[in-house]
Motif scaffolding. Structure first.
Motif, PDB file in Angstrom:
ATOM      1  N   VAL A 104      -1.845  20.439  -5.369  1.00  0.00           N
ATOM      2  CA  VAL A 104      -2.440  20.465  -6.806  1.00  0.00           C
ATOM      3  C   VAL A 104      -2.656  21.947  -7.057  1.00  0.00           C
ATOM      4  O   VAL A 104      -3.320  22.541  -6.093  1.00  0.00           O
ATOM      5  CB  VAL A 104      -3.717  19.697  -6.971  1.00  0.00           C
ATOM      6  N   PRO A 105      -2.176  22.563  -8.000  1.00  0.00           N
ATOM      7  CA  PRO A 105      -2.305  23.787  -8.609  1.00  0.00           C
ATOM      8  C   PRO A 105      -3.719  24.102  -8.286  1.00  0.00           C
ATOM      9  O   PRO A 105      -4.659  23.479  -9.117  1.00  0.00           O
ATOM     10  CB  PRO A 105      -1.682  23.936  -9.974  1.00  0.00           C
ATOM     11  N   GLY A 106      -3.820  25.172  -7.581  1.00  0.00           N
ATOM     12  CA  GLY A 106      -5.523  25.893  -7.390  1.00  0.00           C
ATOM     13  C   GLY A 106      -6.037  25.244  -6.117  1.00  0.00           C
ATOM     14  O   GLY A 106      -6.998  25.898  -5.589  1.00  0.00           O
ATOM     15  N   CYS A 107      -5.797  24.256  -5.638  1.00  0.00           N
ATOM     16  CA  CYS A 107      -6.290  23.427  -4.259  1.00  0.00           C
ATOM     17  C   CYS A 107      -5.750  24.285  -3.294  1.00  0.00           C
ATOM     18  O   CYS A 107      -4.555  24.470  -2.889  1.00  0.00           O
ATOM     19  CB  CYS A 107      -6.049  21.950  -4.114  1.00  0.00           C
ATOM     20  N   LYS A 108      -6.585  24.531  -2.446  1.00  0.00           N
ATOM     21  CA  LYS A 108      -6.449  25.337  -0.931  1.00  0.00           C
ATOM     22  C   LYS A 108      -5.864  24.252  -0.135  1.00  0.00           C
ATOM     23  O   LYS A 108      -4.738  24.612   0.692  1.00  0.00           O
ATOM     24  CB  LYS A 108      -7.625  25.721  -0.312  1.00  0.00           C
ATOM     25  N   GLY A 109      -6.225  22.834   0.165  1.00  0.00           N
ATOM     26  CA  GLY A 109      -5.569  22.020   0.896  1.00  0.00           C
ATOM     27  C   GLY A 109      -4.706  20.895   0.119  1.00  0.00           C
ATOM     28  O   GLY A 109      -4.771  21.195  -1.228  1.00  0.00           O
ATOM     29  N   THR A 110      -4.432  19.955   0.847  1.00  0.00           N
ATOM     30  CA  THR A 110      -3.568  18.864   0.418  1.00  0.00           C
ATOM     31  C   THR A 110      -4.387  17.793  -0.200  1.00  0.00           C
ATOM     32  O   THR A 110      -5.247  17.727   0.373  1.00  0.00           O
ATOM     33  CB  THR A 110      -2.369  18.062   1.268  1.00  0.00           C
ATOM     34  N   VAL A 111      -4.001  17.596  -1.385  1.00  0.00           N
ATOM     35  CA  VAL A 111      -4.691  16.197  -1.696  1.00  0.00           C
ATOM     36  C   VAL A 111      -4.191  15.029  -1.438  1.00  0.00           C
ATOM     37  O   VAL A 111      -2.796  14.722  -1.630  1.00  0.00           O
ATOM     38  CB  VAL A 111      -5.071  16.413  -3.296  1.00  0.00           C
ATOM     39  N   LYS A 112      -4.795  13.881  -0.960  1.00  0.00           N
ATOM     40  CA  LYS A 112      -4.346  12.666  -0.670  1.00  0.00           C
ATOM     41  C   LYS A 112      -4.558  11.639  -1.784  1.00  0.00           C
ATOM     42  O   LYS A 112      -5.789  11.431  -2.172  1.00  0.00           O
ATOM     43  CB  LYS A 112      -4.772  12.027   0.699  1.00  0.00           C
ATOM     44  N   TYR A 113      -3.491  10.794  -2.179  1.00  0.00           N
ATOM     45  CA  TYR A 113      -3.810   9.671  -3.030  1.00  0.00           C
ATOM     46  C   TYR A 113      -3.376   8.172  -2.417  1.00  0.00           C
ATOM     47  O   TYR A 113      -2.381   8.235  -1.914  1.00  0.00           O
ATOM     48  CB  TYR A 113      -2.922  10.077  -4.305  1.00  0.00           C
ATOM     49  N   GLU A 114      -4.334   7.440  -2.674  1.00  0.00           N
ATOM     50  CA  GLU A 114      -4.281   6.321  -2.071  1.00  0.00           C
ATOM     51  C   GLU A 114      -3.929   5.050  -3.152  1.00  0.00           C
ATOM     52  O   GLU A 114      -4.570   5.116  -3.921  1.00  0.00           O
ATOM     53  CB  GLU A 114      -5.386   5.685  -1.159  1.00  0.00           C
ATOM     54  N   TRP A 115      -2.771   4.278  -2.776  1.00  0.00           N
ATOM     55  CA  TRP A 115      -2.368   3.241  -3.679  1.00  0.00           C
ATOM     56  C   TRP A 115      -2.523   1.770  -3.239  1.00  0.00           C
ATOM     57  O   TRP A 115      -2.193   1.795  -2.074  1.00  0.00           O
ATOM     58  CB  TRP A 115      -1.072   3.735  -4.434  1.00  0.00           C
ATOM     59  N   PRO A 116      -2.960   0.873  -3.934  1.00  0.00           N
ATOM     60  CA  PRO A 116      -3.137   0.793  -5.150  1.00  0.00           C
ATOM     61  C   PRO A 116      -4.718   1.156  -5.615  1.00  0.00           C
ATOM     62  O   PRO A 116      -5.218   0.914  -6.905  1.00  0.00           O
ATOM     63  CB  PRO A 116      -2.909  -0.743  -5.712  1.00  0.00           C
ATOM     64  N   THR A 117      -5.423   1.713  -4.659  1.00  0.00           N
ATOM     65  CA  THR A 117      -6.890   1.487  -4.951  1.00  0.00           C
ATOM     66  C   THR A 117      -7.012   2.946  -5.969  1.00  0.00           C
ATOM     67  O   THR A 117      -8.225   2.957  -6.846  1.00  0.00           O
ATOM     68  CB  THR A 117      -7.919   1.790  -3.818  1.00  0.00           C
ATOM     69  N   GLY A 118      -6.129   3.798  -5.907  1.00  0.00           N
ATOM     70  CA  GLY A 118      -6.293   5.060  -6.917  1.00  0.00           C
ATOM     71  C   GLY A 118      -7.365   5.945  -6.474  1.00  0.00           C
ATOM     72  O   GLY A 118      -7.668   6.737  -7.170  1.00  0.00           O
ATOM     73  N   THR A 176       0.726  -1.219   0.006  1.00  0.00           N
ATOM     74  CA  THR A 176      -0.086  -0.110   0.053  1.00  0.00           C
ATOM     75  C   THR A 176       0.745   1.259   0.151  1.00  0.00           C
ATOM     76  O   THR A 176       2.069   1.129   0.590  1.00  0.00           O
ATOM     77  CB  THR A 176      -0.873   0.122   1.228  1.00  0.00           C
ATOM     78  N   GLY A 177       0.261   2.410  -0.454  1.00  0.00           N
ATOM     79  CA  GLY A 177       1.072   3.626  -0.577  1.00  0.00           C
ATOM     80  C   GLY A 177       0.019   4.545  -0.446  1.00  0.00           C
ATOM     81  O   GLY A 177      -1.038   4.671  -0.796  1.00  0.00           O
ATOM     82  N   THR A 178       0.470   6.000   0.541  1.00  0.00           N
ATOM     83  CA  THR A 178      -0.193   7.004   0.379  1.00  0.00           C
ATOM     84  C   THR A 178       0.842   8.476   0.099  1.00  0.00           C
ATOM     85  O   THR A 178       1.572   8.155   0.445  1.00  0.00           O
ATOM     86  CB  THR A 178      -0.870   7.143   1.913  1.00  0.00           C
ATOM     87  N   VAL A 179       0.163   9.254  -0.831  1.00  0.00           N
ATOM     88  CA  VAL A 179       0.890  10.256  -1.141  1.00  0.00           C
ATOM     89  C   VAL A 179       0.024  11.546  -1.086  1.00  0.00           C
ATOM     90  O   VAL A 179      -0.938  11.624  -1.393  1.00  0.00           O
ATOM     91  CB  VAL A 179       1.335  10.373  -2.875  1.00  0.00           C
ATOM     92  N   TRP A 180       0.767  12.435  -0.401  1.00  0.00           N
ATOM     93  CA  TRP A 180       0.169  13.817  -0.224  1.00  0.00           C
ATOM     94  C   TRP A 180       0.709  14.662  -1.266  1.00  0.00           C
ATOM     95  O   TRP A 180       1.879  14.846  -1.592  1.00  0.00           O
ATOM     96  CB  TRP A 180       0.406  14.348   1.369  1.00  0.00           C
ATOM     97  N   LEU A 181      -0.487  15.319  -2.023  1.00  0.00           N
ATOM     98  CA  LEU A 181      -0.139  16.299  -3.135  1.00  0.00           C
ATOM     99  C   LEU A 181      -0.511  17.718  -3.178  1.00  0.00           C
ATOM    100  O   LEU A 181      -1.433  18.048  -2.277  1.00  0.00           O
ATOM    101  CB  LEU A 181      -0.881  15.542  -4.422  1.00  0.00           C
TER     102      LEU A 181
END
Length: 211
Positions: A164-178, A157-162
């Motif tokens: 994203v241009p224009g977003c006020k907060g951080t976006v979280k991406y969970e892998w492998p679910t996408g 499993t993996g989690t990435v905090w991103l």
């Protein structure tokens, strides 16, 4: 000026630190500073057997040789110069008779119960590296404009905090679910970045977008 010599600073009943200084007072200050303690709450004693390793750090093998015990870098078992008694007990149980202790393995300041433990850690490190590469490749494909803030990858499993241009907060991406998690206020911007239609369902802390 006196040469640096080895001192063992007692920080608490279970924690001792080797420092190299010219006096006991300096050694206590240095040892305490590392842990955010008051030097008056520490004790220091000379350890001439480690003087040859000044100015430090002291190799794990040198500490084992003077009867220190250290934690295995892989399984956190207690490792002594003779080896790991827990691993030895496990080996005896599996073989149904007493086995010879596997010698510990050291590399610099790291120590492992045995070569098997070192190899297991190396395999896990390789697996984590490959998983991280897979996660980041998928993130770049999904959101090429995003900047990676931090990444946590475990076995499978993996989690990435991103950012994203224009977003006020951080976006979280969970892998492998996408799955992507974002604050509700960033819903429209994230969907635009993903080139997706509006979502139909959102959870209380934000929205989930499935890849």
């Amino acid at each position: 000026m006196a040469d640096l010599v080895a001192w063992v600073v007692k920080l608490d009943d279970d924690h001792h630190e080797v420092v190299f200084e010219r006096s006991e007072a300096r050694a206590r200050v240095r040892g305490a500073r590392k842990e955010g303690l008051d030097a008056r709450d520490t004790e220091a004693r000379r350890e001439p057997r480690l003087d040859a390793h000044a100015p430090g750090p002291v190799p794990a093998q040198a500490l084992l040789a003077i009867n220190w015990w250290l934690e295995c870098s892989h399984c956190a078992h207690r490792v002594e110069e003779e080896g790991c008694w827990r691993c030895a007990d496990n080996a005896d149980e599996e073989a149904s008779h007493e086995m010879e202790w596997a010698p510990p393995v050291t590399r610099g300041q790291d120590v492992w119960c045995s070569e098997a433990c070192r190899e297991a850690e190396a395999r896990e490190r390789t697996e984590r590296r490959l998983a991280r590469e897979a996660v980041l490749a998928e993130v770049r494909q999904t959101l090429p404009s995003a900047e990676v803030a931090s990444t946590v990858v475990t076995s499978g499993t993996g989690t990435v905090w991103l950012r994203v241009p224009g977003c006020k907060g951080t976006v979280k991406y969970e892998w492998p679910t996408g799955t992507l998690w974002a604050e509700v206020r960033d819903h429209a911007i994230l969907l635009a970045a993903l080139r997706r239609p509006a979502l139909e369902t959102w959870k209380s802390e934000g929205g989930a977008v499935h890849g």
